[in-house]
Design an enzyme around this catalytic site. Structure first.
Site, mmCIF file in Angstrom:
data_model
loop_
_atom_site.group_PDB
_atom_site.id
_atom_site.type_symbol
_atom_site.label_atom_id
_atom_site.label_comp_id
_atom_site.label_asym_id
_atom_site.label_seq_id
_atom_site.Cartn_x
_atom_site.Cartn_y
_atom_site.Cartn_z
ATOM 1 N N ASP A 169 48.325 -19.801 65.534
ATOM 2 C CA ASP A 169 49.233 -20.555 64.663
ATOM 3 C C ASP A 169 50.338 -21.101 65.565
ATOM 4 O OD1 ASP A 169 51.149 -21.536 62.979
ATOM 5 O OD2 ASP A 169 51.456 -19.686 61.846
ATOM 6 N N GLY A 261 58.667 -17.294 56.531
ATOM 7 C CA GLY A 261 57.599 -16.291 56.550
ATOM 8 C C GLY A 261 56.421 -16.584 55.651
ATOM 9 N N ALA A 262 56.468 -17.684 54.889
ATOM 10 C CA ALA A 262 55.342 -17.972 53.973
ATOM 11 C C ALA A 262 54.047 -18.225 54.742
ATOM 12 C CB ALA A 262 55.683 -19.172 53.089
ATOM 13 N N GLY A 263 54.152 -19.003 55.820
ATOM 14 C CA GLY A 263 52.968 -19.267 56.652
ATOM 15 C C GLY A 263 52.462 -18.007 57.330
ATOM 16 N N ASP A 264 53.382 -17.127 57.713
ATOM 17 C CA ASP A 264 53.000 -15.857 58.357
ATOM 18 C C ASP A 264 52.302 -14.942 57.346
ATOM 19 O OD1 ASP A 264 54.375 -16.860 60.574
ATOM 20 O OD2 ASP A 264 56.250 -15.921 59.960
#
Length: 324
Positions: A169, A261-264
């Site tokens: 990512d 942190g949504a993508g994580d």
């Protein structure tokens, strides 16, 4: 928790302290105060995996200071192995001041000159830990400067030789790079090594130079060894591409407070399911179910301030999915 052989997800890179304004929608200068929040995308992914019941380890370097030991303590408390964590006596733990705009999106100002994470050397890597990874996950921030860049390349090489699935990512943070050209060059320098790549819509635009978020732009990033390419679209869900099929999975509607942190959470959820059964990469129906689960994880994470406190448990996710 010691990491043992098994379905281990190892996350490599930076962990830092985010200072988040107590008031949203104001500039850093106008913020009346800040709350400290542990952050750093690879560390968030490790904790996301562990929160969902998976086995995770973090590999990286922290400052031998109060913040560094606090971060290591947070990893341990969240059942992430710290066997691969080192402390640097000469450099501080990285800090980032984060502005939350009124729409929940973020802007960053970093303090790392140099910070401990940048000083990890190839010789310091715990190779035995990396060799036990079933999945090895990383970003691009660790490619910005030496010696961390060399450590990153060595870790990826060892993980691949040991048969790990490589998950990438890029997590673009332009203010950290000397220039946009250098960011693009280094991010793409390790592109063809990864088995799974996740980019956001903004990163897709940056890497392709196209202002269109479509299949053609996404597929220009495809490489022959890739097993899964994902484009996350925020409140519009995500798109997925494999050798055999492609499609989209819609998002869950929630009231977003902070997108940190949504993508994580999304990639952590995906990896926590993939590690149990890599064959889902050939089964579109099962992959769509996993991506729906990952979308739910990402959505829940936006409903609270800060990344780590907002990362969901499996029961949180299932409740959102059932409630839809």
């Amino acid at each position: 928790m010691a990491a043992s052989k098994g379905l281990l997800i190892v996350s490599f890179g930076e962990m830092l302290i985010d200072f988040v304004p107590t008031e949203s929608g104001v500039s850093l200068a106008e913020a009346p105060g800040f709350l400290k929040a542990p952050g750093g995308a690879p560390a968030n992914v490790a904790i996301a995996v562990a929160r969902l019941g998976g086995k995770a380890a973090f590999v990286g370097k922290l400052g031998d200071d109060e913040f560094g030991h606090m971060l290591a303590g947070i990893l341990k408390k969240n059942n992430v192995s710290v066997d691969g964590v080192l402390f640097d006596q000469g450099a501080r733990t990285a800090l980032a001041f984060v502005t939350l705009r009124a729409d929940g999106e973020r802007e960053f100002m970093f303090y790392r000159n140099p910070s401990a994470d940048m000083l990890l050397t190839p010789d310091e890597l715990k190779l035995d830990l990396i060799k036990t990874a079933k999945v090895f996950h990383y970003g691009s921030i660790s490619l910005i400067v030496e010696p961390c860049r060399l450590a990153h390349l060595k870790a990826v090489e060892v993980a691949k030789e040991s048969g790990a699935l490589l998950s990438y990512d890029p997590n673009l943070r332009l203010p950290l790079w000397p220039s946009a050209q250098e960011a693009k060059k280094q991010i793409m320098s390790i592109w063809d090594k990864a088995d799974v790549i996740k980019v956001s819509d903004n990163e897709l635009e940056f890497l392709t130079g196209s202002n269109k978020i479509d299949d053609e732009a996404a597929m220009s990033l495809w490489h022959p060894n890739l097993k899964l390419l994902l484009v996350t679209l925020g409140e519009k869900g995500c798109r997925y591409y494999t050798k055999s099929f492609k499609g989209a999975v819609e998002a869950f509607k929630v009231k977003a407070v902070d997108t940190t942190g949504a993508g994580d959470a999304f990639i952590g959820a995906l990896l926590s399911k993939l590690v149990e059964n890599l064959s889902v990469l050939q089964d579109e129906g099962k992959l769509r179910e996993i991506l729906k689960f990952a979308n739910a994880c990402g959505a829940i994470t936006t409903t609270k301030k800060g990344a780590i406190p907002a990362l969901p448990t499996e029961s949180d996710v299932l409740a959102l999915i059932k409630g839809k």
